[in-house]
Each structure stands twice: as structure tokens, then as C-alpha cells.
Design a protein around this motif. Sequence first.
Motif, PDB file in Angstrom:
ATOM      1  N   LEU A  58      88.456  42.720 -20.173  1.00  0.00           N
ATOM      2  CA  LEU A  58      87.745  42.043 -21.250  1.00  0.00           C
ATOM      3  C   LEU A  58      88.281  40.644 -21.538  1.00  0.00           C
ATOM      4  O   LEU A  58      87.526  39.682 -21.615  1.00  0.00           O
ATOM      5  N   CYS A 132      81.989  36.505 -11.563  1.00  0.00           N
ATOM      6  CA  CYS A 132      82.819  35.641 -12.391  1.00  0.00           C
ATOM      7  C   CYS A 132      83.993  35.160 -11.551  1.00  0.00           C
ATOM      8  O   CYS A 132      84.797  35.977 -11.080  1.00  0.00           O
ATOM      9  N   CYS A 135      87.493  35.863 -13.480  1.00  0.00           N
ATOM     10  CA  CYS A 135      87.917  37.273 -13.483  1.00  0.00           C
ATOM     11  C   CYS A 135      87.952  37.860 -12.078  1.00  0.00           C
ATOM     12  O   CYS A 135      88.543  38.918 -11.865  1.00  0.00           O
ATOM     13  N   LEU A 139      79.395  41.470 -11.595  1.00  0.00           N
ATOM     14  CA  LEU A 139      78.859  42.177 -12.747  1.00  0.00           C
ATOM     15  C   LEU A 139      77.378  42.457 -12.599  1.00  0.00           C
ATOM     16  O   LEU A 139      76.624  41.581 -12.169  1.00  0.00           O
ATOM     17  N   HIS A 143      76.736  44.827 -17.571  1.00  0.00           N
ATOM     18  CA  HIS A 143      78.100  44.366 -17.794  1.00  0.00           C
ATOM     19  C   HIS A 143      78.160  42.848 -17.963  1.00  0.00           C
ATOM     20  O   HIS A 143      79.064  42.332 -18.622  1.00  0.00           O
ATOM     21  N   HIS A 147      80.009  40.800 -20.897  1.00  0.00           N
ATOM     22  CA  HIS A 147      80.894  39.681 -20.547  1.00  0.00           C
ATOM     23  C   HIS A 147      80.491  38.422 -21.316  1.00  0.00           C
ATOM     24  O   HIS A 147      81.344  37.686 -21.829  1.00  0.00           O
ATOM     25  N   LYS A 150      81.498  37.781 -25.201  1.00  0.00           N
ATOM     26  CA  LYS A 150      82.879  37.518 -25.586  1.00  0.00           C
ATOM     27  C   LYS A 150      83.126  36.017 -25.647  1.00  0.00           C
ATOM     28  O   LYS A 150      82.958  35.314 -24.651  1.00  0.00           O
ATOM     29  N   LEU A 153      85.308  34.269 -23.098  1.00  0.00           N
ATOM     30  CA  LEU A 153      84.860  34.306 -21.706  1.00  0.00           C
ATOM     31  C   LEU A 153      83.727  33.314 -21.431  1.00  0.00           C
ATOM     32  O   LEU A 153      83.286  33.194 -20.295  1.00  0.00           O
TER      33      LEU A 153
END
Length: 254
Positions: A58, A132, A135, A139, A143, A147, A150, A153
Motif C-alpha cells: 500500500l 506501477c 511499486c 494491477l 486493484h 492504488h 491513496k 501513490l
Amino acid sequence: MAEPRVLKELEEELICSVCLDVYRNPVSLSCGHSFCEACIQGVLRNQRCPQGLLSCPLCSAQEALPTKLQPNIQLRSVVQKFLDTSEQNATPEEELKREVECEEEGESSDLRDEEILCDFCLEKPQPAVKTCMNCETSLCQAHLGKHSTKAFLISHVLMEPCDARVLAERRCSQHGKLLECYCVTDSVCVCMLCCATSSHRNHEIISVEEAFGHAQNAFPKTVQTLKKHEAAVNKSLENLLSQQEKIKVCSTVP
């Protein structure tokens, strides 16, 4: 009448961000985020962090790999009470739906082997819609939604789904960091450590986004220049062919 609504609101707070289902044996990382024990173990197996480190799915906070994941006892108790209450209030239709979902788990498709799958979907992987770069995870649509909500992010770089080979190309071969900068002096992408500690330290450095913008702006002019060169080459070729024909004619004359 208020109980179903309260249960629904509680369920939203008990959703694991990896499997998007109610927590099962939740464990917590040092950053405070919790996940299903099986989910976080699966994510950690797929991560490409330096050896001995783990990264929170996360917040991307890195920490030393613990010898044992710490169970979140209080959260486990809340989840169990929620599940017990939900089972007591489940309708026959909901029970049937759960049985069907259980039967469908584990089914796979040969086509998925050719697709980039979501790194967070462990039991039934879905096709990824974005990867991403920060990260280093792919995804699916569900998801990606988690993502994108946030705040910390938002600045992450998202691109079309790609495999580990492409991800490796976006990492500095010397420092292993994301290639976020562009060295104008050497015309090469570099990482932040390259800018601070290596031979690029005193060079002209701009962001990759700025370099891309410059390239986009210069592209029409570059195409026009190439067209001029192409016209010149074609004209030279015509002259050569003409000279070749004249030579052939001269060679045939007695």
C-alpha cells in the motif's frame, strides 16, 4: 432494519487490499497496514525488492524481512465476529452465491499465460491494466482503483502492463533505482543516485517527463528534416541510376 447496512459498512472496513475480500488471518507490517497472511506472503514472493527487505503493497515502505509476520489479534477477533454475524443473517441466495464462487476458485485459462496478470490477485489472477513502475507491480482494474485512491501513490508512474524484463530496463543497472532523470549532457536516462554520486553529478539534468516533452515538441521538426534528407537521397539515387544507364548505352556503342 439497520443491521444489514451496519454490516455492509463494517465489511468495507475489513477488506484486504490484496484479495479485495474480508481479511483471513490478518497480519500487520511495521507501517501499520494489515493484510491476509496468505496474501502478503504471496505478494512478498513476487516482489523484486533488495534481498532481506520487504515493501508494503500500500505505502511502499520498506523494512527488514521479519522472521515471522505478526498477527493482528484484535483485527482477527473483529473479523471473526463479523463473519459469525454475517453467516447468521445470510439469505439462501447469498449462500448459493458463496458456493458457486468457491467452485469457481482455482479455474485458470490458457490465455492468461500470454497476458500480464495482476500481482495482487493471488487465487484468481485477473489481467493487468497498468503496471506501477515505482511499486514494480502490475494491477487489474479493481486493484488499480485501490492504488489510485491513496494520496501518497498519486505521484507513482503508471504505464501499460509490462513484464519483468521491461521493468528491469527502467531501473538503473548500477544502483537499482528507478530512472527518473535524464542527463542532457550524455543523452541518457539516469537515477537520482547517478545525479548525486556518479560521473553525471556536474552534468545538466532534467526529469524524464521534461525530456519526453522536449522530444515530443522536437518530433515534427525531426520528421521534416528526415523528409528533406529522404528527398535528397532519392534525387542522388535517380542521378546515379541515370549515369548508370548512360554508361550502359556508351558501352554498347561500337
